[in-house]
Design a protein around this motif. Structure first.
Motif, PDB file in Angstrom:
ATOM      1  N   TYR A   1      -2.449  -4.059  -2.379  1.00  0.00           N
ATOM      2  CA  TYR A   1      -2.730  -3.496  -1.055  1.00  0.00           C
ATOM      3  C   TYR A   1      -2.909  -4.612  -0.033  1.00  0.00           C
ATOM      4  CZ  TYR A   1      -4.501  -0.071   2.311  1.00  0.00           C
ATOM      5  OH  TYR A   1      -4.656   0.749   3.400  1.00  0.00           O
TER       6      TYR A   1
ATOM      7  N   ASN B   1       0.449  -5.774   0.882  1.00  0.00           N
ATOM      8  CA  ASN B   1       1.061  -4.839   1.829  1.00  0.00           C
ATOM      9  C   ASN B   1       0.589  -5.100   3.246  1.00  0.00           C
ATOM     10  OD1 ASN B   1       2.034  -2.421   3.171  1.00  0.00           O
ATOM     11  ND2 ASN B   1       0.039  -1.515   2.754  1.00  0.00           N
ATOM     12  N   TRP B   2      -0.734  -5.111   3.452  1.00  0.00           N
ATOM     13  CA  TRP B   2      -1.247  -5.184   4.814  1.00  0.00           C
ATOM     14  C   TRP B   2      -1.173  -6.580   5.428  1.00  0.00           C
ATOM     15  CZ3 TRP B   2      -1.315  -1.848   8.331  1.00  0.00           C
ATOM     16  CH2 TRP B   2      -1.558  -0.499   8.064  1.00  0.00           C
TER      17      TRP B   2
ATOM     18  N   THR C   1       2.394  -6.768   6.382  1.00  0.00           N
ATOM     19  CA  THR C   1       2.594  -5.842   7.499  1.00  0.00           C
ATOM     20  C   THR C   1       1.997  -6.423   8.777  1.00  0.00           C
ATOM     21  OG1 THR C   1       2.540  -3.908   6.040  1.00  0.00           O
ATOM     22  CG2 THR C   1       2.117  -3.517   8.371  1.00  0.00           C
TER      23      THR C   1
ATOM     24  N   PHE D   1       7.964   3.350   4.091  1.00  0.00           N
ATOM     25  CA  PHE D   1       7.173   2.385   4.850  1.00  0.00           C
ATOM     26  C   PHE D   1       6.678   2.995   6.166  1.00  0.00           C
ATOM     27  CE2 PHE D   1       6.615  -1.064   7.907  1.00  0.00           C
ATOM     28  CZ  PHE D   1       5.736  -1.876   7.206  1.00  0.00           C
TER      29      PHE D   1
ATOM     30  N   ALA E   1       3.413   4.513   5.625  1.00  0.00           N
ATOM     31  CA  ALA E   1       2.323   3.632   5.191  1.00  0.00           C
ATOM     32  C   ALA E   1       1.185   3.697   6.201  1.00  0.00           C
ATOM     33  CB  ALA E   1       2.835   2.196   5.053  1.00  0.00           C
TER      34      ALA E   1
ATOM     35  N   SER F   1       6.823  -3.243   1.645  1.00  0.00           N
ATOM     36  CA  SER F   1       7.206  -1.973   1.020  1.00  0.00           C
ATOM     37  C   SER F   1       6.844  -1.954  -0.463  1.00  0.00           C
ATOM     38  CB  SER F   1       8.700  -1.714   1.201  1.00  0.00           C
ATOM     39  OG  SER F   1       9.470  -2.686   0.534  1.00  0.00           O
TER      40      SER F   1
ATOM     41  N   ILE G   1       3.039  -1.042  -0.651  1.00  0.00           N
ATOM     42  CA  ILE G   1       2.641   0.335  -0.379  1.00  0.00           C
ATOM     43  C   ILE G   1       3.075   1.268  -1.496  1.00  0.00           C
ATOM     44  CG2 ILE G   1       4.659   1.037   1.003  1.00  0.00           C
ATOM     45  CD1 ILE G   1       0.953   1.952   1.568  1.00  0.00           C
TER      46      ILE G   1
ATOM     47  N   THR H   1       0.648   0.814  -4.358  1.00  0.00           N
ATOM     48  CA  THR H   1      -0.651   1.406  -4.008  1.00  0.00           C
ATOM     49  C   THR H   1      -0.627   2.909  -4.221  1.00  0.00           C
ATOM     50  OG1 THR H   1      -1.170  -0.311  -2.379  1.00  0.00           O
ATOM     51  CG2 THR H   1      -2.286   1.799  -2.127  1.00  0.00           C
ATOM     52  N   TRP H   2       0.421   3.562  -3.762  1.00  0.00           N
ATOM     53  CA  TRP H   2       0.516   5.019  -3.903  1.00  0.00           C
ATOM     54  C   TRP H   2       0.625   5.432  -5.367  1.00  0.00           C
ATOM     55  CZ3 TRP H   2       4.078   7.237   0.562  1.00  0.00           C
ATOM     56  CH2 TRP H   2       3.451   6.979   1.777  1.00  0.00           C
TER      57      TRP H   2
END
Length: 489
Positions: free
Chosen positions: A118, A121-122, A125, A235, A238, A390, A393, A396-397
């Motif tokens: 995560y 990802n962030w 991002t 994405f 997200a 991508s 995320i 994470t899901w």
């Protein structure tokens, strides 16, 4: 010994052993400064971002009107993920969110992987966001003389300051960002419906179903382009999981979270699917471009003055909102991990205003690397980091759905109690969602330019995660042993 200590601590912390719901040490010290309106708008903000305002143009050109189907399918699975997370939140609200649930249901290794993916990802991002902000700011001639990396650094400094003050300021900022995005979309859709109803020409074309049927139909380029845009569509959704993180800092999560989660589905249908259908009915999909917001394309063709300026401001707002959310969520996630020993100790510290500034600063430090990326390769910075994000995320899901599967299994064993707000169709819903998300990764291989290069990073990330685990496992075991001794006193 370390594995035994971890396993024993988990058993001791189990509801059956203690008679109480296990708490996350990382939840202590937070204020309850987020109100219902903040959480509702965070849910909206997570559902509406640059993926729609900017990314829909290029995807509509590549996939055609069938993009609406891609948004709908991905939106349904995104809703399942958030609904599963919402159930876990009502079982036990936590600012550590899915990392805290992974710790309880999958063990420390699961929490470690969930947290760092995560963060990947962030943080990436965040780099994409500050790059986008700099690019959007360059749209106005008064800023073109300022280097891209300087604008990126200024944007990062502003959002960092907002996050460090207090959670209430963060909530207010997100609230107004979401208001701007929703108002813009509603305004455009009203204009689009008027153009459609009055058959007013748009760039020499008469709006209607003929814009689809006379230009290749729903699938003008076949099925494969629709499949390939799935990664970008995922994405675009997200940040929906931010509702779970925010729930730890609201006074009444049992009232706020169900309302916010349930509203996500109709928002996706209205704003994403509705907007794409409307765009497809107004102009042939071939006239849209990845270099321009599809809304600007339509508005400019009907002669709306300053359409580009207005939409550029909105897209800039969406990017600022995303950066704001990224710093907020990773700060909370890293604090939860730090309290368990799987993140650097300084990421667990709190300010006097009850903000986990250590984790926020770590994410910010990675974003500063993005400022360097903007200095070295300004034209490629956005594309490089977007694809890495991508991977974060999707993983994470998947972890959220695995946690929910274990949670439901324990509920059937009588070890935990499921709240009334539940994910429907379990365990089939979780399994189908996981298969869909993993299939998106597999299908990325069919895209040699972007998708395949992104997949090459998977073994690199795996090696880094394994190496990192060996670096922190003794500290994790020591923390678990300390927790165990505290529980047995």
């Amino acid at each position: 010994m370390s594995k035994d200590a971890v396993d024993t601590a988990q058993v001791a912390a189990h509801p059956q052993a203690t008679g109480t719901i296990p708490a996350d040490a990382g939840d202590a010290g937070y204020s309850k400064g987020l109100k219902a309106r903040h959480v509702n708008m965070i849910a909206i903000g997570g559902a509406i971002g640059t993926g729609l305002f900017l990314g829909a143009g290029g995807r509509l050109r590549d996939a055609g009107p069938a993009l609406a189907i891609a948004y709908l399918v991905c939106g349904v699975f995104a809703f399942f993920v958030v609904r599963a997370l919402g159930e876990l939140v009502l079982y036990r609200p936590s600012s550590g969110s899915f990392v805290s649930y992974a710790r309880e249901f999958l063990g420390e290794k699961g929490a470690y992987v969930a947290g760092w993916m995560y963060f990947l990802n962030w943080s990436t991002t965040g780099i994409a966001d500050i790059t986008a902000i700099a690019l959007y700011t360059h749209y106005w001639s008064m800023f073109t003389s300022i280097p891209q990396w300087v604008l990126a650094l200024i944007a990062l400094a502003v959002v960092l300051a907002v996050n460090l003050i207090s959670v209430k300021i963060f909530g207010e900022m997100e609230f107004w960002f979401a208001i701007v995005k929703v108002a813009t979309l509603v305004g455009f859709m009203l204009i689009g419906i008027f153009l459609l109803a009055t058959q007013h020409e748009v760039g020499g074309h008469t709006p209607g179903v003929s814009m689809i049927t006379d230009h290749g139909g729903v699938l003008p380029h076949g099925v494969m382009p629709v499949v390939l845009v799935m990664q970008g569509v995922i994405f675009a959704y997200a940040a929906l999981e931010l509702v779970g993180v925010a729930a730890g800092e609201t006074a009444e999560p049992e009232k706020v979270v169900p309302r916010a989660v349930n509203s996500i589905m109709w928002r996706v249908a209205l704003f994403y699917v509705g907007s794409v259908v409307l765009l497809a009915l107004l102009l042939p999909s071939s006239l849209y471009s990845g270099d321009q917001s599809p809304f600007v394309t339509v508005l400019s063709k009907i002669g709306v003055p300053a359409a580009g300026d207005v939409m550029n401001l909105v897209v800039l707002t969406a990017a600022m909102s995303s950066l704001n959310s990224g710093l907020y969520s990773t700060g909370r996630i890293l604090r939860s991990m730090a309290m368990a020993g799987s993140a650097p100790k300084f990421t667990g510290v709190m300010s006097r205003t009850q903000v986990p500034y250590g984790g926020i600063l770590l994410t910010c430090a990675v974003c500063v690397l993005g400022v360097g990326l903007n200095f070295l390769v300004p034209s490629k910075a956005f594309e490089i980091v977007l694809n890495v994000a991508s991977l974060g995320i999707i993983s994470t899901w998947v972890i959220i759905m695995i946690c929910h599967l274990v949670f439901v299994r324990r509920a059937r064993e009588g070890l935990v109690t499921r709240p009334h707000f539940r994910l429907p169709g379990s365990p089939v819903t979780e399994i189908v969602t996981i298969v869909f998300l993993l299939s998106v990764l597999v299908l990325m291989w069919n895209d040699p330019e972007v998708g395949r290069k992104t997949l090459y990073l998977v073994p690199v990330i795996a090696v880094m995660l394994v190496a990192g685990w060996f670096g922190v496992r003794r500290r994790v075991a020591a923390n678990a042993e300390q927790e165990l001794s505290g529980l047995t006193k």
